[in-house]
Motif scaffolding. Structure first.
Motif, mmCIF file in Angstrom:
data_model
loop_
_atom_site.group_PDB
_atom_site.id
_atom_site.type_symbol
_atom_site.label_atom_id
_atom_site.label_comp_id
_atom_site.label_asym_id
_atom_site.label_seq_id
_atom_site.Cartn_x
_atom_site.Cartn_y
_atom_site.Cartn_z
ATOM 1 N N GLU A 1 44.038 20.489 84.721
ATOM 2 C CA GLU A 1 45.267 20.626 83.941
ATOM 3 C C GLU A 1 45.109 19.925 82.610
ATOM 4 N N ASN A 2 45.917 20.341 81.658
ATOM 5 C CA ASN A 2 45.857 19.769 80.324
ATOM 6 C C ASN A 2 47.122 18.947 80.084
ATOM 7 N N TYR A 3 46.953 17.700 79.734
ATOM 8 C CA TYR A 3 48.086 16.811 79.493
ATOM 9 C C TYR A 3 48.111 16.388 78.040
ATOM 10 N N ALA A 4 49.302 16.377 77.458
ATOM 11 C CA ALA A 4 49.458 15.898 76.082
ATOM 12 C C ALA A 4 49.740 14.409 76.128
ATOM 13 N N GLY A 5 49.150 13.694 75.193
ATOM 14 C CA GLY A 5 49.393 12.261 75.139
ATOM 15 C C GLY A 5 48.438 11.597 74.180
ATOM 16 N N VAL A 6 48.451 10.277 74.228
ATOM 17 C CA VAL A 6 47.592 9.475 73.360
ATOM 18 C C VAL A 6 46.612 8.729 74.251
ATOM 19 N N LEU A 7 45.320 8.944 74.009
ATOM 20 C CA LEU A 7 44.281 8.327 74.814
ATOM 21 C C LEU A 7 44.088 6.873 74.396
ATOM 22 N N ILE A 8 44.052 5.983 75.371
ATOM 23 C CA ILE A 8 43.779 4.569 75.094
ATOM 24 C C ILE A 8 42.262 4.419 74.953
ATOM 25 N N THR A 9 41.819 3.954 73.792
ATOM 26 C CA THR A 9 40.386 3.797 73.554
ATOM 27 C C THR A 9 39.950 2.340 73.598
ATOM 28 N N LYS A 10 40.895 1.410 73.452
ATOM 29 C CA LYS A 10 40.547 -0.011 73.483
ATOM 30 C C LYS A 10 41.778 -0.810 73.873
ATOM 31 N N VAL A 11 41.585 -1.800 74.725
ATOM 32 C CA VAL A 11 42.664 -2.717 75.118
ATOM 33 C C VAL A 11 42.170 -4.136 74.858
ATOM 34 N N ARG A 12 42.888 -4.859 74.015
ATOM 35 C CA ARG A 12 42.504 -6.230 73.685
ATOM 36 C C ARG A 12 42.692 -7.134 74.905
ATOM 37 N N PRO A 13 41.673 -7.916 75.280
ATOM 38 C CA PRO A 13 41.799 -8.809 76.436
ATOM 39 C C PRO A 13 42.987 -9.759 76.288
ATOM 40 N N GLY A 21 48.210 -3.865 82.717
ATOM 41 C CA GLY A 21 47.296 -3.023 83.483
ATOM 42 C C GLY A 21 46.796 -1.794 82.748
ATOM 43 N N LEU A 22 47.068 -1.709 81.445
ATOM 44 C CA LEU A 22 46.564 -0.564 80.686
ATOM 45 C C LEU A 22 45.065 -0.712 80.488
ATOM 46 N N ARG A 23 44.349 0.416 80.592
ATOM 47 C CA ARG A 23 42.898 0.405 80.487
ATOM 48 C C ARG A 23 42.422 1.553 79.617
ATOM 49 N N GLU A 24 41.231 1.372 79.061
ATOM 50 C CA GLU A 24 40.564 2.418 78.291
ATOM 51 C C GLU A 24 40.482 3.688 79.136
ATOM 52 N N GLY A 25 40.766 4.829 78.510
ATOM 53 C CA GLY A 25 40.679 6.098 79.218
ATOM 54 C C GLY A 25 42.000 6.595 79.788
ATOM 55 N N MET A 26 43.002 5.704 79.860
ATOM 56 C CA MET A 26 44.330 6.139 80.310
ATOM 57 C C MET A 26 45.004 6.923 79.184
ATOM 58 N N LEU A 27 45.951 7.767 79.571
ATOM 59 C CA LEU A 27 46.666 8.597 78.607
ATOM 60 C C LEU A 27 48.137 8.183 78.596
ATOM 61 N N GLY A 64 46.554 9.837 89.002
ATOM 62 C CA GLY A 64 47.918 10.360 88.895
ATOM 63 C C GLY A 64 48.652 9.671 87.764
ATOM 64 N N SER A 65 49.973 9.878 87.734
ATOM 65 C CA SER A 65 50.739 9.267 86.648
ATOM 66 C C SER A 65 51.736 8.261 87.214
ATOM 67 N N HIS A 66 52.064 7.276 86.396
ATOM 68 C CA HIS A 66 53.034 6.259 86.801
ATOM 69 C C HIS A 66 53.607 5.602 85.540
ATOM 70 N N PHE A 67 54.599 4.774 85.761
ATOM 71 C CA PHE A 67 55.239 4.052 84.654
ATOM 72 C C PHE A 67 54.742 2.625 84.617
ATOM 73 N N VAL A 68 54.589 2.112 83.419
ATOM 74 C CA VAL A 68 54.131 0.742 83.183
ATOM 75 C C VAL A 68 55.076 0.131 82.157
ATOM 76 N N VAL A 69 55.461 -1.119 82.351
ATOM 77 C CA VAL A 69 56.261 -1.822 81.353
ATOM 78 C C VAL A 69 55.367 -2.838 80.658
ATOM 79 N N VAL A 70 55.273 -2.710 79.341
ATOM 80 C CA VAL A 70 54.498 -3.646 78.529
ATOM 81 C C VAL A 70 55.493 -4.610 77.889
#
Length: 73
Positions: A1-13, A21-27, A64-70
């Motif tokens: 499937e094709n999902y629209a979004g913004v790809l995470i390419t870097k997460v500052r430690p 819990g956001l990681r590189e490669g998540m959308l 899969g998909s889920h919600f995260v609060v930053v």
């Protein structure tokens, strides 16, 4: 499937994104209730949000998909 979004390419430690819990490669598909399909849309959506109060993101991962609060202290 094709999902629209913004790809995470870097997460500052130890950043709020890392601690949430956001990681590189998540959308990121939504910021709050707003769909985001480009970096510009993400930046615009974040202008209406407050990381100190917490920003809810709808995230797509290989598991899969889920919600995260930053949130920042």
């Amino acid at each position: 499937e094709n999902y629209a979004g913004v790809l995470i390419t870097k997460v500052r430690p130890n950043s709020p994104a890392d601690l949430a819990g956001l990681r590189e490669g998540m959308l990121i598909m939504r910021v709050g209730k707003r769909k985001v399909a480009s970096v510009n849309e993400f930046v615009e959506a974040m202008k209406d949000q407050s990381v100190s109060k917490g920003v809810m993101l709808h995230i797509r991962t290989p598991n899969g998909s889920h919600f995260v609060v930053v949130q920042a202290d």
